[in-house]
Design a protein around this motif. Structure first.
Motif, short mmCIF file in Angstrom:
data_model
loop_
_atom_site.label_atom_id
_atom_site.label_comp_id
_atom_site.label_asym_id
_atom_site.label_seq_id
_atom_site.Cartn_x
_atom_site.Cartn_y
_atom_site.Cartn_z
N ILE A 50 10.33 33.69 -3.90
CA ILE A 50 9.05 34.70 -3.76
C ILE A 50 9.08 35.66 -2.29
CG2 ILE A 50 7.26 33.21 -2.84
CD1 ILE A 50 5.26 34.24 -4.67
N GLU A 51 8.64 36.85 -2.61
CA GLU A 51 8.28 37.64 -1.48
C GLU A 51 7.39 36.90 -0.59
OE1 GLU A 51 7.95 41.60 -2.16
OE2 GLU A 51 7.17 42.15 -0.20
N PHE A 52 7.52 36.63 0.82
CA PHE A 52 6.73 35.89 1.66
C PHE A 52 5.37 36.43 1.56
CE2 PHE A 52 5.85 32.82 4.80
CZ PHE A 52 5.07 33.32 5.57
N SER A 53 5.03 37.79 1.52
CA SER A 53 3.59 38.36 1.61
C SER A 53 2.89 38.02 0.38
CB SER A 53 3.60 39.77 1.90
OG SER A 53 4.56 40.43 1.00
N VAL A 54 3.72 38.05 -0.57
CA VAL A 54 3.00 37.69 -1.94
C VAL A 54 2.42 36.40 -2.00
CG1 VAL A 54 3.55 37.80 -4.70
CG2 VAL A 54 4.37 39.65 -3.41
N GLY A 55 3.52 35.25 -1.64
CA GLY A 55 3.25 34.11 -1.53
C GLY A 55 2.03 33.73 -0.73
N GLU A 56 1.96 34.36 0.33
CA GLU A 56 1.05 34.17 1.36
C GLU A 56 -0.48 34.34 0.79
OE1 GLU A 56 1.75 32.67 3.95
OE2 GLU A 56 0.21 32.65 5.38
N ASN A 57 -0.57 35.70 0.33
CA ASN A 57 -1.64 36.15 -0.34
C ASN A 57 -2.12 35.23 -1.59
OD1 ASN A 57 -1.91 38.41 1.15
ND2 ASN A 57 -0.87 39.76 -0.36
N ARG A 58 -1.26 34.63 -2.19
CA ARG A 58 -1.66 33.84 -3.35
C ARG A 58 -2.10 32.53 -2.68
NH1 ARG A 58 3.17 33.92 -7.41
NH2 ARG A 58 2.19 36.10 -7.78
N LEU A 59 -1.41 32.07 -1.45
CA LEU A 59 -1.84 30.61 -1.05
C LEU A 59 -3.21 30.79 -0.54
CD1 LEU A 59 -0.99 28.06 0.00
CD2 LEU A 59 -0.15 29.12 2.00
N ASN A 60 -3.42 31.74 0.26
CA ASN A 60 -4.61 31.86 1.15
C ASN A 60 -5.98 32.27 0.02
OD1 ASN A 60 -3.80 31.06 3.59
ND2 ASN A 60 -2.84 33.32 3.88
N LYS A 107 0.90 -1.20 -0.03
CA LYS A 107 -0.11 -0.02 -0.06
C LYS A 107 0.73 1.35 -0.02
CE LYS A 107 -3.73 -2.03 2.64
NZ LYS A 107 -4.62 -2.11 3.86
N LEU A 108 0.41 2.34 -0.52
CA LEU A 108 0.84 3.55 -0.33
C LEU A 108 0.65 4.24 0.96
CD1 LEU A 108 1.16 3.25 -3.42
CD2 LEU A 108 1.37 5.90 -3.96
N SER A 109 1.84 4.69 1.59
CA SER A 109 1.48 5.48 2.84
C SER A 109 1.05 7.16 2.58
CB SER A 109 2.97 5.64 3.54
OG SER A 109 3.32 4.24 3.78
N GLY A 110 1.47 7.35 1.14
CA GLY A 110 1.03 8.85 1.07
C GLY A 110 1.14 9.30 -0.36
N VAL A 111 0.71 10.39 -0.69
CA VAL A 111 1.25 11.14 -1.95
C VAL A 111 1.53 12.63 -1.56
CG1 VAL A 111 0.24 11.71 -4.19
CG2 VAL A 111 -0.51 9.75 -3.39
N VAL A 112 2.75 13.08 -2.10
CA VAL A 112 2.95 14.34 -1.86
C VAL A 112 2.83 15.11 -3.42
CG1 VAL A 112 4.97 15.95 -1.50
CG2 VAL A 112 4.70 13.93 -0.35
N TYR A 113 1.80 16.01 -3.44
CA TYR A 113 1.67 16.96 -4.85
C TYR A 113 2.17 18.29 -4.54
CZ TYR A 113 -0.81 18.93 -8.45
OH TYR A 113 -1.19 19.75 -9.70
N LEU A 114 3.29 18.45 -5.50
CA LEU A 114 3.94 19.74 -5.38
C LEU A 114 3.33 20.65 -6.40
CD1 LEU A 114 7.54 18.38 -5.25
CD2 LEU A 114 6.15 18.92 -3.36
N HIS A 115 3.32 21.92 -5.98
CA HIS A 115 2.68 23.26 -6.69
C HIS A 115 3.67 24.16 -6.53
CE1 HIS A 115 0.09 25.67 -8.65
NE2 HIS A 115 0.10 26.70 -7.66
N CYS A 116 4.14 24.89 -7.52
CA CYS A 116 4.98 26.08 -7.66
C CYS A 116 4.19 27.44 -6.90
CB CYS A 116 5.91 26.24 -8.78
SG CYS A 116 6.90 27.53 -8.55
N ILE A 117 4.52 27.95 -5.82
CA ILE A 117 3.89 29.02 -5.42
C ILE A 117 4.11 30.39 -6.55
CG2 ILE A 117 5.69 29.90 -3.78
CD1 ILE A 117 1.99 29.84 -3.18
N THR A 118 5.52 30.33 -6.95
CA THR A 118 5.76 31.44 -8.07
C THR A 118 4.45 31.69 -9.10
OG1 THR A 118 7.31 29.95 -9.06
CG2 THR A 118 8.08 31.40 -7.21
#
Length: 394
Positions: free
Chosen positions: A162-172, A114-125
């Protein structure tokens, strides 16, 4: 044909390892993430947005001392680097990638892993979720299944770029927030992590997955229930998408043919353009043929065919491991022979030194005896001289 590269072969195991699949868009850093954790030089890492992962790459985390591995598993963690479903800069279509992935997953299911998990990567930039990214995410959901979302970790990468505030706004905003692309997945049990490129952060993500109970993915269960690949949720999505693309490509081919005819009539004026159009036309024809062949392959992939592919893959992996074992055995024999030869030479040198030393000692003893034999003669001469003197006095 499925090709598995890297040092972490999984063709034969007695205990199930910790299996973690790494998925995501091209350029998100899948291979970099795997290589950071494993240090495996066999994992190919691209230096641009062009995909470097065209086959399934597996690698083993060598230092597992920091991970709390359940006693029911063998003491190893295996990371599986997979091609993205947007890798259209390669000759592989989505159907080819899906067929390779399901063959590998089918082999794990057959072995009971069985698979313990899946890591899905997405570029915040990425400043917005492109259509290909949305389709990739939809394919991920179909492969994993909403019932297994607790085993899915959504990871945003490139935070160091990336500037943290820009990435945070994009993430949320577009990802985690209400109505965001990841909002529904999180509601079903998926989790989110940030990855800044450091080894410690990567280890933290893996530790999160190791604690989860392993599971079979939805597509594994669908195939095990008797469904053919084209009838699975992921298979339907890929085939539907490729049919739409085939129709669009057919219309584009028709337009290209018309443009080619016009170019031929004006050959004297547009010779250079004609060569370019012919090249473009040929590329579209070849791509169309490849996609049609891949589409037919996916539609005709029955349970028997999939099992045959799984068995073929197992045999190839077993042959690779046997070849590696024989090579290691030969190297070991050569090393032993070399060490024995070196020991024998050292022994000969020691014997030669002892012989030389013994010879020198014998020579010294002989010289000493000669010196001692000369001393009495000298004393006798002195005695004779003294006797002669006494006689003269008398």
């Amino acid at each position: 044909m499925v090709q598995v590269t890297g040092t972490g072969s999984l063709s034969e195991r007695t205990e199930p390892p910790i299996l973690i699949a790494v998925m995501g868009m091209t350029g998100a850093g899948k291979s970099t993430f795997v290589k950071k954790l494993t240090g495996d030089d066999a994992i190919k890492v691209g230096d641009s947005l062009k995909s470097c992962t065209q086959t399934i790459q597996s690698a083993k985390i060598l230092d597992i001392s920091e991970y709390d591995i359940p006693s029911s598993h063998s003491p190893q963690i295996q990371l599986i680097d997979t091609p993205g479903f947007d890798d259209h800069d390669t000759t592989k279509s989505d159907a080819d990638i899906l067929l390779d992935l399901t063959t590998w997953l089918g082999m794990q299911y057959k072995q009971g892993f069985k698979l313990s998990g899946v890591v899905y990567l997405h570029c915040i930039t990425e400043n917005r979720m492109r259509g290909t990214a949305a389709r990739n995410l939809d394919m991920l959901t179909k492969l994993v299944g909403e019932e297994n979302m607790k085993n899915l970790v959504l990871v945003t990468t490139r935070w160091e770029n990336i500037e943290f505030s820009v990435g945070e706004n994009r993430l949320n905003g577009s990802l985690l927030g209400f109505g965001g692309f990841w909002h529904t997945l999180l509601q079903h049990g998926a989790s989110h992590e940030r990855y800044d490129g450091s080894l410690e952060r990567a280890k933290g993500i893996i530790k999160t997955i190791v604690r989860q109970s392993p599971t079979f993915l939805r597509i594994q269960k669908e195939l095990a229930s008797g469904l053919d690949l084209k009838d699975t949720a992921a298979g339907k999505t890929v085939i539907s998408k490729m049919m739409l693309e085939a129709d669009a490509r057919a219309r584009e081919l028709k337009e290209l043919k018309l443009q080619l005819k016009i170019a031929i009539r004006n050959m004297d004026k547009v010779v250079a353009d004609l060569a370019e159009e012919k090249k473009k036309y040929q590329q579209f024809v070849e791509q169309h043929q490849r996609d049609q062949a891949a589409l037919e392959k996916a539609q005709q992939c029955t349970q028997d065919e999939l099992n045959k592919r799984i068995n073929d893959l197992q045999k190839r992996l077993q042959a690779q491991e046997e070849k590696q074992r024989l090579l290691e055995e030969q190297n070991s024999k050569k090393q032993n022979a070399k060490e024995e030869n070196s020991t024998e030479q050292n022994s000969k040198k020691q014997k030669s030194k002892k012989k030389q030393k013994s010879k020198e000692q014998n020579s010294d003893e002989q010289n000493s005896k000669k010196q001692e034999s000369k001393k009495p003669e000298s004393n006798e001469e002195n005695s004779n001289e003294q006797n002669t003197g006494w006689c003269r006095i008398m």
